[in-house]
Design a protein around this motif. Structure first.
Motif, PDB file in Angstrom:
ATOM      1  N   GLN A  56       0.843  -1.189   0.000  1.00 32.67           N
ATOM      2  CA  GLN A  56       0.000   0.000   0.000  1.00 32.67           C
ATOM      3  C   GLN A  56       0.880   1.241   0.000  1.00 32.67           C
ATOM      4  O   GLN A  56       1.770   1.337   0.870  1.00 32.67           O
ATOM      5  N   PRO A  57       0.700   2.166  -0.940  1.00 35.63           N
ATOM      6  CA  PRO A  57      -0.255   2.126  -2.054  1.00 35.63           C
ATOM      7  C   PRO A  57       0.211   1.210  -3.184  1.00 35.63           C
ATOM      8  O   PRO A  57       1.268   0.572  -3.082  1.00 35.63           O
ATOM      9  N   VAL A  62       3.276   4.352  -7.200  1.00 40.34           N
ATOM     10  CA  VAL A  62       4.494   4.864  -6.573  1.00 40.34           C
ATOM     11  C   VAL A  62       5.632   4.964  -7.582  1.00 40.34           C
ATOM     12  O   VAL A  62       6.396   5.937  -7.594  1.00 40.34           O
ATOM     13  N   LEU A  63       5.726   3.987  -8.456  1.00 38.02           N
ATOM     14  CA  LEU A  63       6.827   3.946  -9.411  1.00 38.02           C
ATOM     15  C   LEU A  63       6.549   4.764 -10.675  1.00 38.02           C
ATOM     16  O   LEU A  63       7.380   4.811 -11.578  1.00 38.02           O
ATOM     17  N   GLY A  64       5.381   5.411 -10.724  1.00 38.87           N
ATOM     18  CA  GLY A  64       5.067   6.281 -11.851  1.00 38.87           C
ATOM     19  C   GLY A  64       4.734   5.558 -13.135  1.00 38.87           C
ATOM     20  O   GLY A  64       4.704   6.167 -14.213  1.00 38.87           O
ATOM     21  N   LYS A  65       4.479   4.257 -13.048  1.00 35.56           N
ATOM     22  CA  LYS A  65       4.140   3.500 -14.255  1.00 35.56           C
ATOM     23  C   LYS A  65       2.704   3.785 -14.705  1.00 35.56           C
ATOM     24  O   LYS A  65       2.402   3.740 -15.893  1.00 35.56           O
ATOM     25  N   LYS A  66       1.847   4.054 -13.739  1.00 37.45           N
ATOM     26  CA  LYS A  66       0.445   4.344 -14.032  1.00 37.45           C
ATOM     27  C   LYS A  66       0.009   5.479 -13.115  1.00 37.45           C
ATOM     28  O   LYS A  66      -0.662   5.268 -12.105  1.00 37.45           O
ATOM     29  N   ASN A  67       0.390   6.708 -13.489  1.00 36.74           N
ATOM     30  CA  ASN A  67       0.146   7.867 -12.624  1.00 36.74           C
ATOM     31  C   ASN A  67      -1.332   8.116 -12.357  1.00 36.74           C
ATOM     32  O   ASN A  67      -1.705   8.656 -11.311  1.00 36.74           O
ATOM     33  N   PHE A  95       4.589   0.721   0.593  1.00 39.84           N
ATOM     34  CA  PHE A  95       5.437   0.643  -0.593  1.00 39.84           C
ATOM     35  C   PHE A  95       5.976   2.029  -0.944  1.00 39.84           C
ATOM     36  O   PHE A  95       5.219   2.977  -1.135  1.00 39.84           O
ATOM     37  N   THR A  96       7.279   2.133  -1.030  1.00 43.10           N
ATOM     38  CA  THR A  96       7.962   3.379  -1.381  1.00 43.10           C
ATOM     39  C   THR A  96       8.987   3.095  -2.476  1.00 43.10           C
ATOM     40  O   THR A  96       9.304   1.927  -2.770  1.00 43.10           O
ATOM     41  N   LYS A  97       9.543   4.151  -3.050  1.00 46.49           N
ATOM     42  CA  LYS A  97      10.594   3.959  -4.053  1.00 46.49           C
ATOM     43  C   LYS A  97      11.810   3.290  -3.431  1.00 46.49           C
ATOM     44  O   LYS A  97      12.484   2.482  -4.074  1.00 46.49           O
ATOM     45  N   LYS A  98      12.096   3.625  -2.175  1.00 44.99           N
ATOM     46  CA  LYS A  98      13.216   2.996  -1.479  1.00 44.99           C
ATOM     47  C   LYS A  98      12.974   1.497  -1.327  1.00 44.99           C
ATOM     48  O   LYS A  98      13.890   0.679  -1.541  1.00 44.99           O
ATOM     49  N   PHE A  99      11.749   1.128  -0.969  1.00 45.66           N
ATOM     50  CA  PHE A  99      11.422  -0.288  -0.819  1.00 45.66           C
ATOM     51  C   PHE A  99      11.565  -1.019  -2.162  1.00 45.66           C
ATOM     52  O   PHE A  99      11.975  -2.181  -2.207  1.00 45.66           O
TER      53      PHE A  99
END
Length: 311
Positions: A56-57, A62-67, A95-99
């Motif tokens: 979550q989310p 988070v990764l910008g694949k589907k903004n 869920f984060t970019k770091k994760f």
């Protein structure tokens, strides 16, 4: 279901072992249900706890694949649905970019193995984890002997020849095909929110409405139009019809979601209620007069009542 929050809750699992399933579970559709039911089945057979791990989310956001991606259910609704399946422990990962930079091997060893000591891992045919999406069924199989677990892959579930997926369900909701989305979900799609003050036009027309402000902007909403719905008020379901749109007859500019609730008369401003979408009745349209609109609303109500008699 108990949410795992700290190490003291994890220690018993390290001693007993567990059965794990993991994924995003957006919508918790019939495909997800096959994963969850297999997990609880094995948990009962082995007499060890079942664990559901989710993110979550949504990682794609988070990764910008589907903004522009919207979730099918809010996190709180997802949690409520999962409570009905008999899963013992719920482990949501923020869920984060770091994760996302954590390797599949690190996630497997430091989270799945060290925290939960899985004896069985149940994974969907299309689930990936770890940096570069390197964690999948084949990866788990390759590490099974090393960490002393078994892994199973659940295949795609079909409805009348069409594969069930969260993306297909979103497409159906967005196009107004809520009845088909419901069949793929295995439950009725619904939105939760707070009743707020509107323009009071419905009351003047003889069709008072409850205006819903949904609890999150990141949740998908059906296409504009008129829908037959159930309204959950204080855990009681009422029949009704909802309009999603801009009220073009009154030259409205802002989107709204409002429902005429049948056989209900009460003050619910500020209360949390739910709109459960059954079927789209028609498109929203601009009427030439108030009288024509009233006639259409009466027709919509009759059609909605007839529809509910068949359910």
């Amino acid at each position: 279901m108990i949410t795992i929050k700290n190490q003291s809750q994890v220690i018993p699992l390290q001693k007993t072992g567990s059965v794990i399933t993991l994924g995003n579970f957006d919508g918790i559709h019939l495909g997800h249900e096959s994963l969850i039911l297999r997990t609880t089945e094995l948990s009962r057979q082995l007499k060890i706890p079942s664990i559901l791990i989710t993110y979550q989310p949504n990682p794609a956001i988070v990764l910008g694949k589907k903004n522009n991606l919207k979730e099918i259910f809010s996190f709180s609704i997802k949690r409520n649905i999962l409570n009905n399946y008999g899963i013992d422990f719920f482990y949501p990962i923020h869920f984060t970019k770091k994760f996302s930079e954590i390797s599949a091997q690190e996630f497997l060893q430091e989270t799945l193995i060290e925290m939960f000591r899985p004896k069985k891992i149940i994974i969907g045919y299309d689930h990936y984890f770890g940096k570069g999406r390197e964690g999948n069924f084949e990866f788990l199989q390759a590490n099974a002997k090393k960490y002393n677990y078994q892994v199973e892959k659940m295949e795609k579930v079909f409805l009348h020849g069409e594969g069930i997926s969260s993306s297909t369900i979103r497409k159906n909701i967005l196009s107004g095909n809520v009845h088909l989305a419901n069949r793929m979900l295995g439950r009725i799609f619904y939105l939760r929110g707070t009743v707020v003050h509107g323009q009071q036009r419905g009351r003047k027309l003889g069709f008072p409405t409850a205006n819903l402000q949904i609890e999150s902007e990141n949740i998908i909403t059906p296409q504009t139009g008129v829908y037959a719905i159930y309204i959950n008020i204080r855990n009681h379901l009422y029949q009704g019809m909802a309009n999603i749109g801009k009220n073009p007859t009154f030259s409205g500019q802002n989107m709204s979601m409002e429902a005429n609730i049948f056989n209900f008369d009460g003050d619910i401003y500020g209360e949390k209620i739910e709109f459960h979408f059954i079927k789209k009745l028609r498109e929203e349209k601009k009427f030439s007069s108030i009288e024509e609109l009233k006639q259409q609303l009466q027709h919509d109500k009759q059609r909605t009542s007839s529809l509910f008699k068949k359910i």
